[in-house]
Scaffold this active site. Structure first.
Site, PDB file in Angstrom:
ATOM      1  N   TYR A   8     -16.680   2.391 -37.984  1.00  0.00           N
ATOM      2  CA  TYR A   8     -16.058   1.098 -37.270  1.00  0.00           C
ATOM      3  C   TYR A   8     -14.680   1.771 -37.039  1.00  0.00           C
ATOM      4  O   TYR A   8     -13.765   1.701 -37.768  1.00  0.00           O
ATOM      5  CB  TYR A   8     -16.168  -0.148 -37.761  1.00  0.00           C
ATOM      6  CG  TYR A   8     -15.510  -1.322 -36.860  1.00  0.00           C
ATOM      7  CD1 TYR A   8     -16.787  -1.853 -36.143  1.00  0.00           C
ATOM      8  CD2 TYR A   8     -14.220  -1.512 -36.355  1.00  0.00           C
ATOM      9  CE1 TYR A   8     -16.401  -2.891 -35.094  1.00  0.00           C
ATOM     10  CE2 TYR A   8     -13.793  -2.525 -35.520  1.00  0.00           C
ATOM     11  CZ  TYR A   8     -15.004  -3.326 -34.813  1.00  0.00           C
ATOM     12  OH  TYR A   8     -14.612  -3.974 -33.947  1.00  0.00           O
ATOM     13  N   HIS A  59     -13.017  11.703 -10.990  1.00  0.00           N
ATOM     14  CA  HIS A  59     -12.091  10.753 -11.097  1.00  0.00           C
ATOM     15  C   HIS A  59     -12.638   9.604 -10.487  1.00  0.00           C
ATOM     16  O   HIS A  59     -12.310   9.075  -9.568  1.00  0.00           O
ATOM     17  CB  HIS A  59     -10.884  11.360 -10.226  1.00  0.00           C
ATOM     18  CG  HIS A  59      -9.900  12.080 -10.895  1.00  0.00           C
ATOM     19  ND1 HIS A  59      -9.334  11.761 -12.043  1.00  0.00           N
ATOM     20  CD2 HIS A  59      -9.388  13.259 -10.864  1.00  0.00           C
ATOM     21  CE1 HIS A  59      -8.715  12.711 -12.585  1.00  0.00           C
ATOM     22  NE2 HIS A  59      -8.602  13.895 -11.612  1.00  0.00           N
ATOM     23  N   ASP A  79      -6.694  10.407 -10.583  1.00  0.00           N
ATOM     24  CA  ASP A  79      -5.980  11.153  -9.674  1.00  0.00           C
ATOM     25  C   ASP A  79      -4.869  10.322  -8.705  1.00  0.00           C
ATOM     26  O   ASP A  79      -3.985  10.725  -8.414  1.00  0.00           O
ATOM     27  CB  ASP A  79      -7.272  11.377  -8.635  1.00  0.00           C
ATOM     28  CG  ASP A  79      -8.171  10.417  -8.061  1.00  0.00           C
ATOM     29  OD1 ASP A  79      -8.199   9.323  -8.711  1.00  0.00           O
ATOM     30  OD2 ASP A  79      -8.616  10.542  -6.893  1.00  0.00           O
ATOM     31  N   GLU A 115      -6.403   4.119  -0.126  1.00  0.00           N
ATOM     32  CA  GLU A 115      -5.337   5.002  -0.163  1.00  0.00           C
ATOM     33  C   GLU A 115      -4.063   4.621   0.306  1.00  0.00           C
ATOM     34  O   GLU A 115      -3.058   5.171   0.062  1.00  0.00           O
ATOM     35  CB  GLU A 115      -5.688   6.337   0.648  1.00  0.00           C
ATOM     36  CG  GLU A 115      -6.785   7.264  -0.189  1.00  0.00           C
ATOM     37  CD  GLU A 115      -7.106   8.546   0.366  1.00  0.00           C
ATOM     38  OE1 GLU A 115      -7.370   9.678  -0.297  1.00  0.00           O
ATOM     39  OE2 GLU A 115      -6.916   8.833   1.528  1.00  0.00           O
TER      40      GLU A 115
END
Length: 404
Positions: free
Chosen positions: A306, A114, A119, A384
């Site tokens: 493309y 991740h 996450d 965090e």
């Protein structure tokens, strides 16, 4: 419960759920899965929803759509139709990257990581759901939560929209954890925020011959190398300096042996733009350069593919203003972040083609803990402490939206 003054309650709930949010983030970080392979991730999310008694559907093989019904007196009419419905999106897939962070909760799936924060997106949205689940009497309508697969491949949002994710929806909201925005702040400015994302492939045909006799052939590798260089002149010479754009060649393949002049080669790349007019002209510019560059070297080149992967993410002005108010309500004015936007792509644009909405960048940059690495880096880290903040803003946004 009245929606006025509810910010303090959201703050209290977010503080209580913060350990849960961080624990869930670490769990999902440790067990990443690639696009369209998010089977265990989906099961883990479903288990969390089951624990809360929140119903959900699985219209695709991976990912799911949950529904949280408001219990405010006016949330539904006599026919059971919600007064308003807001869509909240969290993407769930990881990248083919070998993690080198050294974290205790580092990926146990070799070669998968991740590295873009999905996450965190799952964890923040689960935190948002817990907050809103405790505040359903403040929901004057319905919250639809889309845990979406395959954002990195650019296909998941299209699949969810085709499956009816936007049916009956009045607005959309998403968050993206972002390494270029300072931790503790959230950016939600209006206008283009992420770029049109296109993929291309160019095939080159030369004439193979002995490596010691280059005059007898036409070197496809030389032609490919010159095309790579000349493609950079699109941005530097064909476009206005005021028009953001990127032309990146990510692959160049050619040759069969060290002593053979290559008879064929191919390269692939991506184009990123904001302007609609620049977006439209890009295939023509690329084709012109590859065709004539190869011709000058006695080879042939064709733009063989493309593909428009995703259109730009453009925040609705009213939705951006609402998001800014939500940030101020739960984080204060110091929580307002500033960010110019990025030429990275995001398939949340598919929802914004259906309904107005906003993508908010949740800042996670914190040099003090080494959270400075770019998205997609094998060293990617986040602060965090910002995760509960994202959950708060999403919850406040949903409550405010449904109360209008």
């Amino acid at each position: 419960m009245a929606t006025e003054g509810i910010a303090a309650t959201i703050q209290q709930l977010a503080a209580a759920y913060e350990p849960y949010i961080i624990e869930r983030r670490r769990h999902f970080h440790k067990h990443p899965e690639l696009s369209l392979q998010e089977f265990q991730t989906t099961e883990d999310i479903a288990r969390e929803l089951d624990a809360l008694g929140i119903p959900y559907e699985r219209p695709l093989e991976t990912g799911l759509i949950a529904t949280l019904r408001g219990t405010a007196p006016d949330a539904y009419d006599a026919n059971g139709t919600p007064r308003r419905r807001i869509l909240l999106r969290a993407d769930i897939d990881a990248l083919p990257v070998t993690e080198r962070t050294g974290e205790e909760f580092a990926s146990v799936n070799e070669g998968v990581m991740h590295a873009c924060g999905h996450d965190c997106h799952i964890a923040m949205m689960l935190g948002t759901l817990r907050i809103l689940h405790d505040l359903t009497d403040a929901l004057h309508g319905e919250v639809r939560i889309v845990f979406q697969p395959s954002e990195e491949n650019g296909s998941g949002a299209k699949m969810m929209v085709a499956a009816g994710a936007c049916e009956g929806v009045d607005g959309a909201f998403a968050m993206h954890i972002w390494s270029e925005v300072d931790a503790g702040t959230i950016s939600c400015e209006p206008g283009p925020r992420m770029a049109n994302t296109d993929w291309f492939r160019i095939d080159i045909e030369g004439t193979s011959c002995h490596g010691a006799m280059p005059q007898r052939g036409a070197d496809a590798i030389i032609a490919a190398a010159e095309i790579v260089n000349n493609l950079q002149t699109i941005v530097s010479r064909d476009l206005s300096p005021y028009e953001p754009a990127v032309v990146t060649v990510g692959e160049l393949h050619g040759g069969t042996a060290r002593n053979v002049i290559a008879g064929s080669a191919y390269l692939t790349g991506t184009v990123r733009t904001y302007s609609d007019s620049v977006h439209d002209i890009m295939p023509t510019l690329i084709e012109r350069i590859c065709t004539h560059t190869a011709m000058a070297l006695g080879a042939e080149a064709k733009l063989t593919d493309y593909t428009i992967a995703n259109y730009k993410v453009e925040n609705d002005e009213e939705a951006s203003a609402r998001c800014r108010r939500a940030i101020e309500e739960v984080l204060g004015t110091e929580g307002i972040g500033s960010y110019r936007g990025t030429l990275s792509g995001e398939d949340f644009s598919e929802y914004l083609h259906e309904v107005p909405g906003v993508l908010a960048f949740v800042g996670c940059r914190n040099p003090a803990i080494g959270a400075t690495w770019a998205q997609h880096s094998c060293y990617y880290k986040v602060d965090e402490s910002v995760l509960a903040r994202g959950s708060m803003v999403a919850a406040q946004y949903a409550i405010d939206f449904l109360a209008e």
